[in-house]
Design an enzyme around this catalytic site. Structure first.
Site, PDB file in Angstrom:
ATOM      1  N   ASP A   1       0.868  -1.165   0.000  1.00  0.00           N
ATOM      2  CA  ASP A   1       0.000   0.000   0.000  1.00  0.00           C
ATOM      3  C   ASP A   1       0.915   1.228   0.000  1.00  0.00           C
ATOM      4  O   ASP A   1       2.103   1.122   0.324  1.00  0.00           O
ATOM      5  CB  ASP A   1      -0.890  -0.027   1.249  1.00  0.00           C
ATOM      6  N   ARG A   2       0.415   2.383  -0.383  1.00  0.00           N
ATOM      7  CA  ARG A   2       1.271   3.561  -0.441  1.00  0.00           C
ATOM      8  C   ARG A   2       1.109   4.446   0.799  1.00  0.00           C
ATOM      9  O   ARG A   2       2.008   4.510   1.635  1.00  0.00           O
ATOM     10  CB  ARG A   2       0.963   4.376  -1.714  1.00  0.00           C
ATOM     11  N   ASP A   3      -0.067   5.081   0.916  1.00  0.00           N
ATOM     12  CA  ASP A   3      -0.266   6.056   2.001  1.00  0.00           C
ATOM     13  C   ASP A   3      -0.342   5.342   3.351  1.00  0.00           C
ATOM     14  O   ASP A   3      -1.144   4.433   3.546  1.00  0.00           O
ATOM     15  CB  ASP A   3      -1.553   6.855   1.750  1.00  0.00           C
TER      16      ASP A   3
ATOM     17  N   ASN B   1      -5.464   2.779  -3.255  1.00  0.00           N
ATOM     18  CA  ASN B   1      -6.724   3.483  -3.527  1.00  0.00           C
ATOM     19  C   ASN B   1      -6.418   4.964  -3.647  1.00  0.00           C
ATOM     20  O   ASN B   1      -5.816   5.537  -2.732  1.00  0.00           O
ATOM     21  CB  ASN B   1      -7.692   3.330  -2.354  1.00  0.00           C
TER      22      ASN B   1
ATOM     23  N   CYS C   1      -6.381   2.539  -7.865  1.00  0.00           N
ATOM     24  CA  CYS C   1      -7.809   2.669  -8.129  1.00  0.00           C
ATOM     25  C   CYS C   1      -8.139   4.148  -8.099  1.00  0.00           C
ATOM     26  O   CYS C   1      -7.970   4.797  -7.072  1.00  0.00           O
ATOM     27  CB  CYS C   1      -8.626   1.922  -7.081  1.00  0.00           C
TER      28      CYS C   1
ATOM     29  N   ASP D   1      -1.599  -0.738   5.954  1.00  0.00           N
ATOM     30  CA  ASP D   1      -1.881  -0.162   7.272  1.00  0.00           C
ATOM     31  C   ASP D   1      -3.379  -0.163   7.587  1.00  0.00           C
ATOM     32  O   ASP D   1      -3.755   0.063   8.729  1.00  0.00           O
ATOM     33  CB  ASP D   1      -1.323   1.273   7.376  1.00  0.00           C
TER      34      ASP D   1
END
Ligand SMILES: [Mg+2]
Ligand SMILES: [Zn+2]
Length: 186
Positions: free
Chosen positions: A11-13, A55, A93, A130
């Protein structure tokens, strides 16, 4: 059958960069979490291909544009260059919750795209997130969810819904564990 290659899904953020409830809308707001760039560097040098599944409903909400997202990802690429590392592919997304797409996590569509892109099953692939939605999407796709306590991670842990998922303080701690082989891939 070609052997499954070493791949990680991130995941990024809240995993690579600091998260914000107000969305990460610009390059200025995109701030790496301490140690995350180093972690990606070490993982890449150890032969892992790195991809991101994120996302980005801020696009559908009109909070930022595709070119802003590209700027952030260009910046990430620049930060990784001294490590001779790169993100292999970013799957995102762009939809909002009302769009009914199949790629917005917790739906597994982004992971299905990853499966198709790499042509390999994900049963030995860690997916680091996260948020509960990251972990659920990973599970639905047959990948191995890993929770980090950065971003929304502490809230996710406190929900008590993911007690069987390995937990790490942050991406750096995950990478150290994986690379020291204390996290078993089998
Ligand atoms: Mg996140
Ligand atoms: Zn979508």
């Amino acid at each position: 059958v070609r052997p499954a290659e070493k791949l990680l899904i991130l995941d990024r953020d809240g995993v690579i960069n600091e998260d914000s409830d107000a969305y990460i809308k610009s390059l200025d707001e995109w701030q790496p979490i301490p140690g995350s760039i180093e972690a990606l560097g070490h993982l890449r040098q150890a032969g892992y291909r790195l991809c991101i599944a994120t996302n980005q409903s801020g696009l559908a909400r009109g909070l930022f544009q595709l070119q802003d997202l590209e700027q952030m990802h260009q910046h990430l690429a620049e930060l990784l260059r001294p490590w001779d590392a790169k993100i292999d592919h970013i799957f995102f997304c762009p939809h909002g919750p009302e769009d009914g797409c199949d790629c917005r996590k917790p739906k597994p569509g982004l992971f299905d795209q990853i499966k198709a892109h790499y042509g390999q099953p994900l049963d030995k692939v860690f997916a680091i997130g996260d948020s509960g939605r990251d972990l659920i999407a990973a599970r639905l796709a047959g990948a191995r969810p890993v929770l980090v306590l950065t971003g929304k991670g502490r809230k996710t842990l406190a929900s008590g819904q993911f007690l069987d998922v390995p937990v790490f303080e942050n991406l750096l701690a995950f990478s150290q564990s994986l690379l020291s082989k204390s996290l078993d891939l089998q």
